[in-house]
Write a protein that holds these residues in place. Structure first.
Motif, PDB file in Angstrom:
ATOM      1  N   ASP A   1     -36.884   2.614 -20.991  1.00  0.00           N
ATOM      2  CA  ASP A   1     -38.296   2.785 -20.644  1.00  0.00           C
ATOM      3  C   ASP A   1     -38.434   2.983 -19.138  1.00  0.00           C
ATOM      4  O   ASP A   1     -38.373   2.038 -18.372  1.00  0.00           O
ATOM      5  CB  ASP A   1     -39.089   1.558 -21.105  1.00  0.00           C
ATOM      6  CG  ASP A   1     -40.595   1.740 -20.904  1.00  0.00           C
ATOM      7  OD1 ASP A   1     -41.001   2.810 -20.407  1.00  0.00           O
ATOM      8  OD2 ASP A   1     -41.352   0.809 -21.239  1.00  0.00           O
ATOM      9  N   GLU A   2     -38.609   4.207 -18.727  1.00  0.00           N
ATOM     10  CA  GLU A   2     -38.740   4.564 -17.317  1.00  0.00           C
ATOM     11  C   GLU A   2     -37.663   3.895 -16.461  1.00  0.00           C
ATOM     12  O   GLU A   2     -37.967   3.153 -15.524  1.00  0.00           O
ATOM     13  CB  GLU A   2     -40.135   4.172 -16.808  1.00  0.00           C
ATOM     14  CG  GLU A   2     -41.224   4.643 -17.752  1.00  0.00           C
ATOM     15  CD  GLU A   2     -42.422   5.228 -17.043  1.00  0.00           C
ATOM     16  OE1 GLU A   2     -42.266   5.637 -15.870  1.00  0.00           O
ATOM     17  OE2 GLU A   2     -43.479   5.322 -17.672  1.00  0.00           O
TER      18      GLU A   2
ATOM     19  N   GLN B   1     -38.112  -0.772 -17.094  1.00  0.00           N
ATOM     20  CA  GLN B   1     -38.520  -0.077 -15.880  1.00  0.00           C
ATOM     21  C   GLN B   1     -38.256  -0.888 -14.614  1.00  0.00           C
ATOM     22  O   GLN B   1     -37.830  -0.360 -13.605  1.00  0.00           O
ATOM     23  CB  GLN B   1     -40.014   0.245 -15.990  1.00  0.00           C
ATOM     24  CG  GLN B   1     -40.610   0.797 -14.717  1.00  0.00           C
ATOM     25  CD  GLN B   1     -42.044   1.236 -14.936  1.00  0.00           C
ATOM     26  OE1 GLN B   1     -42.532   1.279 -16.050  1.00  0.00           O
ATOM     27  NE2 GLN B   1     -42.715   1.584 -13.862  1.00  0.00           N
TER      28      GLN B   1
ATOM     29  N   SER C   1     -44.668   2.735 -23.533  1.00  0.00           N
ATOM     30  CA  SER C   1     -43.970   1.442 -23.497  1.00  0.00           C
ATOM     31  C   SER C   1     -44.209   0.655 -24.774  1.00  0.00           C
ATOM     32  O   SER C   1     -43.273   0.097 -25.353  1.00  0.00           O
ATOM     33  CB  SER C   1     -44.449   0.613 -22.301  1.00  0.00           C
ATOM     34  OG  SER C   1     -44.046   1.215 -21.102  1.00  0.00           O
TER      35      SER C   1
END
Ligand SMILES: Nc1ncnc2c1ncn2[C@@H]1O[C@H](COP(=O)(O)OP(=O)(O)O)[C@@H](O)[C@H]1O
Ligand code: SF4
Ligand SMILES: [Mg+2]
Lengths: 332, 315
Positions: free
Chosen positions: A180-181, A98, A51
């Motif tokens: 990011d995720e 995320q 991250s």
């Protein structure tokens, strides 16, 4: 733009934090590049610096000390003035986070948030921006996009919120999308839908994607190339089939052998004995050495550089190419 | 949301009843007998007894309370013991100036507090931030009456920049503004510190939220991030604080009105208590209690305006 000139090239990226215990390098000397239209997956356990690394590409990590080079179309983002950086954020590089539940402004409608993203980068009127917003929402497959424009985030499901996030990130047709995720917080069926959506959008827009995940299943489905991160460093980077068929780094081998079956729970990756080192007390030499079953003396002393093992396949391990070494060792 | 507000109104009825009961009981336990006072020093025992009967003071206490409630509901709050004026109309006359003073204080103090707190949050750890923190701590610890007296002594008396006492007319007239300046300054200063500190804390917290990072990732400038994204969420606790601080605002109003001879409820309350004018004092307390209820109501309504999650919770 020729395909062999990378869209973004990261060189010697370091991101550090001052903490009470000393300076922590969350990202330490990372190099990689992404070409136009390519999807690079970045995998690694929680805390490996994924991250921080992805946020630092847009200089979005507050209070971080960042050094190195982030070349976007050959221009160093780290050297750009703040206003030039703002033009790139959300304009030429979009980002998806995320947590769709907390990443949207709870007191603004979805429509207003997408319209803002558009108007920050394009000199269009309110009406045109709204029409565009409806259009991108439609692209993400949200049911009745017009009505959703007036919805507040809390009125939507997690999957719909993530679709709205994606619409916002794509509203200005970025050349690069950093995710990011994007599916970690969603339940499995919604995960699959969002991944399908991203694949479809990528095919249509030709944007490059940096996809951060700790889910190797997602990697297998989405990525062209994979970078494996461990304790702030990239330890292996390779085309996706190459990596799955012939992993080089002992950490990657551990990751792959622990890969859960398709329906298994894959929320966390703790595949290998031991845990990641404390960023304040990193081992000398190879950072994986305390957990590595293949470690040799040199590993505890000297850090291995990321070097080419086969064309396009790089690994940071003193024993690379590992398979060959092991076979040879076995023959002796 | 509407239901929430209605519920708030309903639950305020017992509060009001409680205030009325306490005020009523206060009249019972005080040593001064209203009948004796009305009869005057020359009143005979028979005359006093007569007045007692007229006032209903001979009935059982619960009956007296019931009669009292009936009278209050008809807008009859009794008459002043001092000048025999109807309490209700005195209160109405005094209410205007008090509301005027509150408005004149809050209208600059709250925005200024929010501005200072926001700027401090954006420059946290820097000189400006520390200065704001120091000032707001000082503002909280310095009593309002002291500030009021200082202003009176210097700005009004020595330098003669402002009138010493009284109200000069409606707020939109120059004379009115001239007169309200010092009391409004005194009263507003009470508020700046807490509002600035609460705003700073709230903005700092909100600036760390995920959706702020999203706003930055969209390419929003820091100014835009704060004004468009952070502030609206941060204002929710600030509004709560203002609601909670209304007690100190009313207390401050009593002080400011007394010091500057402002013809409002606060001065009326102090005057009536000092002169044992209990019907009047009780009326003032009733008005102050209603003030609390109204402010809480407004705060609740503001929540709904600021936060759509609350708005949609109960429809
Ligand atoms: N603001 C910060 N201050 C200090 N350390 C931080 C900060 N943000 C992240 N880190 C550290 O950086 C490391 C990498 O974190 P992160 O990038 O979130 O990992 P990942 O996304 O791979 O799970 C962690 O050890 C974390 O504790
Ligand atoms: S360098 Fe040594 S310790 Fe590190 S991964 Fe390779 S073999 Fe293991
Ligand atoms: Mg992460």
């Amino acid at each position: 733009m020729t395909p062999d000139v990378p869209l973004i090239e990261v060189r010697g990226l370091r991101v550090g934090f001052h903490t009470s215990g000393g300076t922590v390098a969350a990202v330490d000397d990372v190099d990689f590049s992404v070409r136009t239209g390519e999807t690079l997956a970045i995998v690694g356990e929680s805390g490996s610096g994924k991250s921080v690394m992805s946020l630092s590409l847009l200089r979005l990590v507050p209070s971080a000390i960042t050094s190195g080079e982030i070349l976007f179309h050959g221009e160093d983002l780290l050297a750009k003035p703040a206003h030039a950086m703002r033009d790139i954020r959300g304009g030429r590089i979009g980002m998806i986070f995320q947590e769709p539940n907390t990443s949207l402004n709870p007191v603004q409608t979805i429509g207003d948030q997408i319209v803002e993203a558009i108007q920050l980068h394009e000199a269009v009127g309110k009406a045109a921006a709204r029409a565009r917003a409806v259009e991108v929402l439609e692209l993400t497959g949200i049911p009745s996009p017009k009505a959703r424009m007036r919805s507040y985030p809390h009125e939507l499901s997690g999957g719909m919120r993530q679709r709205a996030m994606i619409a916002m990130a794509l509203a200005c047709r970025p050349e690069l999308l950093i995710a990011d995720e994007p599916t970690t917080a969603l339940d499995v069926t919604v995960q699959a839908q969002i991944l399908d959506l991203m694949r479809e959008l990528k095919a249509n827009s030709g944007a490059a994607i940096i996809l951060i995940t700790h889910d190797l299943g997602v990697v297998a489905e989405m990525a062209d190339r994979v970078a494996v991160m461990y304790a702030g460093r990239i330890v292996e980077i390779a085309p996706v089939t190459d990596l799955f068929d012939g992993p080089e780094h002992p950490y990657t081998i551990g990751l792959l052998s622990s890969m859960p079956s398709i329906d298994g729970d894959s929320d966390t990756l703790t595949p290998i004995e031991g845990s990641m080192p404390d960023p304040l007390a990193l081992p000398a030499g190879c950072r994986f050495q305390p957990r590595c079953p293949f470690a040799i003396k040199r590993c505890a002393v000297e850090a291995p550089p990321l070097e080419t093992v086969r064309p396009g396949h790089l690994s940071a391990c003193w024993r690379a190419p590992l398979l060959e070494t092991l076979t040879r060792g076995g023959q002796q | 949301m509407t239901r929430q507000l209605l519920w708030r109104l309903l639950t305020s009825i017992p509060v009001l009843l409680g205030v009325l009961l306490v005020g009523f009981l206060m009249l019972q336990v005080i040593p001064t007998d209203p009948a004796t006072i009305i009869a005057g020093p020359s009143g005979t025992a028979a005359e006093i007894e007569d007045i007692r009967r007229q006032l209903g003071l001979d009935a059982p206490i619960m009956m007296q309370f019931w009669f009292y409630l009936l009278r209050v509901m008809q807008g009859d709050l009794g008459r002043s013991i001092i000048n025999n004026a109807p309490v209700a109309s005195e209160l109405v006359t005094a209410l205007g100036p008090t509301i005027e003073l509150m408005v004149a204080s809050l209208i600059w103090a709250v925005p200024l507090g929010i501005l200072l707190g926001t700027l401090a949050a954006m420059r946290r750890g820097q000189v400006f931030d520390r200065a704001v923190t120091a000032l707001s701590v000082a503002g909280v610890s310095v009593p309002a009456f002291w500030v009021g007296l200082l202003l009176l002594q210097f700005a009004a008396f020595r330098w003669q920049l402002f009138p010493l006492q009284g109200r000069g007319g409606p707020l939109w007239t120059l004379n009115g503004l001239h007169h309200v300046a010092l009391p409004a300054l005194t009263l507003g200063l009470i508020f700046i510190g807490p509002v600035a500190r609460m705003t700073r804390t709230a903005v700092v917290e909100v600036l760390g939220a995920d959706f702020i990072r999203t706003a930055r990732a969209k390419g929003a400038s820091e100014f835009r991030v704060v004004t468009r994204h952070a502030l609206r969420t941060a204002l929710i606790p600030v509004v709560t604080l203002i609601g909670l601080q209304i007690g100190s605002l009313l207390g401050g109003a009593v002080i400011a009105e007394t010091i500057f001879g402002w013809p409002g409820i606060g001065r009326l309350a102090v005057g009536s208590i000092v002169s044992s004018d209990f019907p009047m004092a009780q009326g003032c307390i009733l008005v102050l209690a209603c003030g609390f209820i109204v402010v809480n109501f407004v705060v609740d309504a503001l929540y709904g305006l600021l936060d759509p999650r609350i708005r949609s919770k109960v429809r």
